[in-house]
Design a protein around this motif. Structure first.
Motif, PDB file in Angstrom:
ATOM      1  N   ARG A   1      87.957  15.066  47.950  1.00  0.00           N
ATOM      2  CA  ARG A   1      88.004  16.395  48.531  1.00  0.00           C
ATOM      3  C   ARG A   1      89.238  17.137  48.023  1.00  0.00           C
ATOM      4  O   ARG A   1      89.175  18.312  47.691  1.00  0.00           O
ATOM      5  N   LYS A   2      90.329  16.397  47.939  1.00  0.00           N
ATOM      6  CA  LYS A   2      91.578  16.985  47.511  1.00  0.00           C
ATOM      7  C   LYS A   2      91.455  17.552  46.099  1.00  0.00           C
ATOM      8  O   LYS A   2      91.910  18.650  45.823  1.00  0.00           O
TER       9      LYS A   2
ATOM     10  N   GLU B   1      82.479  25.588  59.978  1.00  0.00           N
ATOM     11  CA  GLU B   1      83.618  24.804  60.466  1.00  0.00           C
ATOM     12  C   GLU B   1      84.394  25.575  61.530  1.00  0.00           C
ATOM     13  O   GLU B   1      84.828  25.006  62.527  1.00  0.00           O
ATOM     14  N   ASP B   2      84.558  26.877  61.323  1.00  0.00           N
ATOM     15  CA  ASP B   2      85.297  27.698  62.284  1.00  0.00           C
ATOM     16  C   ASP B   2      84.549  27.835  63.599  1.00  0.00           C
ATOM     17  O   ASP B   2      85.128  28.154  64.631  1.00  0.00           O
ATOM     18  N   LEU B   3      83.231  27.640  63.559  1.00  0.00           N
ATOM     19  CA  LEU B   3      82.462  27.713  64.799  1.00  0.00           C
ATOM     20  C   LEU B   3      82.460  26.364  65.515  1.00  0.00           C
ATOM     21  O   LEU B   3      81.717  26.158  66.467  1.00  0.00           O
ATOM     22  N   GLY B   4      83.295  25.443  65.035  1.00  0.00           N
ATOM     23  CA  GLY B   4      83.503  24.207  65.784  1.00  0.00           C
ATOM     24  C   GLY B   4      82.774  22.991  65.254  1.00  0.00           C
ATOM     25  O   GLY B   4      82.798  21.939  65.868  1.00  0.00           O
TER      26      GLY B   4
ATOM     27  N   MET C   1      91.239  12.166  51.886  1.00  0.00           N
ATOM     28  CA  MET C   1      90.129  11.838  50.974  1.00  0.00           C
ATOM     29  C   MET C   1      90.406  12.393  49.585  1.00  0.00           C
ATOM     30  O   MET C   1      90.496  13.600  49.403  1.00  0.00           O
TER      31      MET C   1
ATOM     32  N   ARG D   1      82.169  30.464  51.823  1.00  0.00           N
ATOM     33  CA  ARG D   1      82.436  31.153  53.078  1.00  0.00           C
ATOM     34  C   ARG D   1      81.572  30.615  54.213  1.00  0.00           C
ATOM     35  O   ARG D   1      82.048  30.448  55.330  1.00  0.00           O
ATOM     36  N   PHE D   2      80.309  30.331  53.908  1.00  0.00           N
ATOM     37  CA  PHE D   2      79.411  29.850  54.953  1.00  0.00           C
ATOM     38  C   PHE D   2      79.859  28.485  55.456  1.00  0.00           C
ATOM     39  O   PHE D   2      79.805  28.198  56.655  1.00  0.00           O
TER      40      PHE D   2
ATOM     41  N   GLU E   1      88.623  20.712  45.584  1.00  0.00           N
ATOM     42  CA  GLU E   1      88.843  21.975  46.287  1.00  0.00           C
ATOM     43  C   GLU E   1      89.140  23.147  45.334  1.00  0.00           C
ATOM     44  O   GLU E   1      88.536  24.209  45.474  1.00  0.00           O
TER      45      GLU E   1
ATOM     46  N   ARG F   1      83.523  20.925  63.020  1.00  0.00           N
ATOM     47  CA  ARG F   1      84.461  20.251  62.119  1.00  0.00           C
ATOM     48  C   ARG F   1      84.159  18.770  61.952  1.00  0.00           C
ATOM     49  O   ARG F   1      84.571  18.157  60.973  1.00  0.00           O
TER      50      ARG F   1
ATOM     51  N   PHE G   1      82.914  27.452  55.666  1.00  0.00           N
ATOM     52  CA  PHE G   1      84.031  27.629  56.585  1.00  0.00           C
ATOM     53  C   PHE G   1      83.622  28.355  57.861  1.00  0.00           C
ATOM     54  O   PHE G   1      84.229  28.146  58.912  1.00  0.00           O
ATOM     55  N   ILE G   2      82.593  29.215  57.795  1.00  0.00           N
ATOM     56  CA  ILE G   2      82.089  29.825  59.033  1.00  0.00           C
ATOM     57  C   ILE G   2      81.625  28.713  59.971  1.00  0.00           C
ATOM     58  O   ILE G   2      81.988  28.673  61.146  1.00  0.00           O
TER      59      ILE G   2
ATOM     60  N   ARG H   1      82.141  18.027  58.580  1.00  0.00           N
ATOM     61  CA  ARG H   1      82.674  18.729  57.412  1.00  0.00           C
ATOM     62  C   ARG H   1      82.024  18.307  56.112  1.00  0.00           C
ATOM     63  O   ARG H   1      81.614  19.149  55.316  1.00  0.00           O
ATOM     64  N   THR H   2      81.958  17.008  55.886  1.00  0.00           N
ATOM     65  CA  THR H   2      81.451  16.539  54.589  1.00  0.00           C
ATOM     66  C   THR H   2      79.985  16.910  54.385  1.00  0.00           C
ATOM     67  O   THR H   2      79.640  17.496  53.356  1.00  0.00           O
TER      68      THR H   2
END
Lengths: 135, 115, 249
Positions: free
Chosen positions: B4-5, B82-85, B1, B76-77, B8, B87, B79-80, B90-91
């Motif tokens: 997004r690229k 996303e890291d909790l599954g 996308m 950070r939130f 970032e 994914r 990615f938290i 995401r958008t």
């Protein structure tokens, strides 16, 4: 986003569970570090409300300070302070890793960069305290 | 996308600036405004606090102090979650987190304008 | 005198037979100078010849014997039994990778990513061999040397939860190697690698857990390489916003 991975037949594809961060102490500390941002943001929202009350006059301001005296708010601020300090310590330690500082041709050791960051933090904190508490 | 690229680095710079502001300045303010003043260890009168916060340079400082760490939180939130599954979302998660930080920035401007 | 022994709990997976991996226990002699790889070789030679795993040099250079030892990515040629007494020792295939059989994982994904970052010296114009070598000062060597120690053992990928959650993530070793060549004074390939690194699944995917650098057996710091690449990428981006007319490096 990228296309999902094509899985080849016969291979076993492991799935990482959502609880992966409970698997080792470093992962857990990472999660605490990231979570610190939540408490910092919450404090800043509370502080913003305090500034708003400030603009509404001495009565509103005093009433808000009275609210913050409640045990629940004190506990919140103690926890938030612990997280904020944890954020500062991890942030300055990692600054040494991320920020390459060169003196001439030599790279300054990351520990020295981190040390300088901690020193800066101490100086800034003392100046701020003096500014807020004088008079 | 493509979007997004390219976006970032922008969010990352705000995250990094916010993280630095939070690390340097937040502990002292938390100690003073969250604990020392409410608990009566020290007092800052309404008049003095108002005079302080009314100064244009202090307003600028307060804007950076409050707004920048909101982007640090948003990054950070995001990615938290996303890291909790989460994914698959995401958008929407990115839009909600950074959107909340932008709203917070506007609220900060509004509050500081009123002082 | 009875011989001292240790138990190894080894992951077995037979493609086409097993739906998912299972664990099999083996009892092996305990020797103070044995590493986990020695114990696996003992099992294959004396107990069960069907056990499959990769290994080659036995001296921490080839990078092929990486496995999870008690849940931590290790080169099994450097993991001594004596450090895990009294046991048992859990030996599993490297985490986050597809399993082909027993302790053997599929390398294709990593190899493809490695190729994508072009981990070799790129010159705009190669000078002829007769002109001699590309010279470098000790300081220029120091700038990237640490990152050149990578042996492609993939322990860092097994330690990375981001790679576990997002298999498209370029990952620690590939980014560290891209960074290593970007830092090399002889290299002119920054602009060719930059698009790969600046993808969303490139450096920006990393959340700086930092475990890749902890498990690296060669002292490489991939986490630092990734964060510094982010800083360089963000600085480039900022400069291109402020001064769109200026050429990027």
């Amino acid at each position: 986003m990228t296309a999902p991975r094509v899985e080849r037949p016969g291979l076993f594809y492991p799935k990482l569970p959502a609880t992966w961060w409970l698997r080792n102490a470093n992962y857990f500390r990472f999660m605490l570090r990231e979570l610190s941002s939540v408490f910092i943001a919450l404090f800043l929202v509370v502080f913003l409300v305090q500034l708003h009350r400030l603009s509404q006059g001495p009565g509103a301001y005093a009433a808000y300070l009275e609210t913050l005296r409640a045990p629940g708010w004190i506990i919140f601020h103690v926890v938030a302070l612990a997280f904020a300090l944890y954020h500062s310590v991890t942030w300055f330690n990692l600054t040494g890793v991320v920020q390459v500082v060169r003196l001439g041709e030599r790279q300054v050791p990351p520990r020295l960069v981190a040390g300088a960051s901690f020193a800066l933090w101490a100086v800034v904190s003392v100046v701020l305290l003096w500014f807020l508490l004088r008079g | 996308m493509a979007t997004r690229k390219t976006s970032e680095p922008f969010w990352w710079l705000l995250f990094a600036a916010g993280g630095m502001v939070a690390a340097l300045l937040v502990p002292v303010h938390l100690l003073v405004h969250g604990l020392a003043v409410p608990l009566g260890w020290t007092s800052i009168s309404h008049a003095r606090m108002l005079a302080l916060a009314g100064h244009p340079l202090v307003k600028l400082y307060l804007f950076a102090l409050i707004a920048l760490p909101l982007y640090h939180w948003a990054h950070r939130f995001r990615f938290i979650l996303e890291d909790l599954g989460l994914r698959g979302l995401r958008t929407p998660i990115a839009i909600l987190c950074y959107g909340a930080a932008v709203l917070g920035t506007v609220a900060t401007l509004w509050v500081l304008w009123q002082i | 005198m009875t011989e001292e022994t240790m138990t190894l709990e080894v992951t077995r997976y037979r493609p086409g037979h097993d739906r998912e991996p299972r664990t099999q226990s083996f009892t092996v002699p305990y020797r103070t100078d044995w590493v986990v790889l020695d114990a696996l070789n003992h099992i294959k030679d004396r107990i069960d010849g069907t056990l499959s795993y990769r290994w080659s040099c036995r001296m921490g250079v080839c990078g092929s014997c990486g496995m999870m030892v008690n849940g931590v990515p290790k080169l099994t040629c450097a993991a001594f039994l004596r450090d895990y007494r009294p046991g048992p020792i859990r030996v599993e295939p490297l985490a986050n990778f597809p399993v082909i059989r027993d302790l053997v994982i599929a390398l294709d994904d990593f190899m493809e990513k490695l190729r994508r970052v072009k981990p070799w010296i790129i010159r705009a114009v190669e000078k002829p061999v007769s002109d001699g070598e590309y010279l470098q000062t000790p300081a220029q060597l120091d700038a990237y040397k640490q990152f050149s120690m990578c042996i492609n053992c993939m322990l860092c990928y097994a330690a990375c939860p981001v790679y576990g959650l997002e298999p498209a993530f370029l990952g620690p070793a590939a980014i560290a190697l891209a960074y290593r060549y970007n830092l090399d004074s002889r290299d002119e390939g920054y602009r060719l690698r930059e698009p790969v690194l600046s993808e969303a699944v490139g450096v920006w995917e990393c959340t700086f857990v930092g475990e890749c650098s902890v498990v690296c057996p060669k002292g490489v710091d991939p986490a630092a390489a990734i964060q510094r690449s982010k800083l360089a990428g963000a600085t480039d981006w900022l400069l291109s916003m402020i001064m769109p007319w200026a050429g990027r490096r």
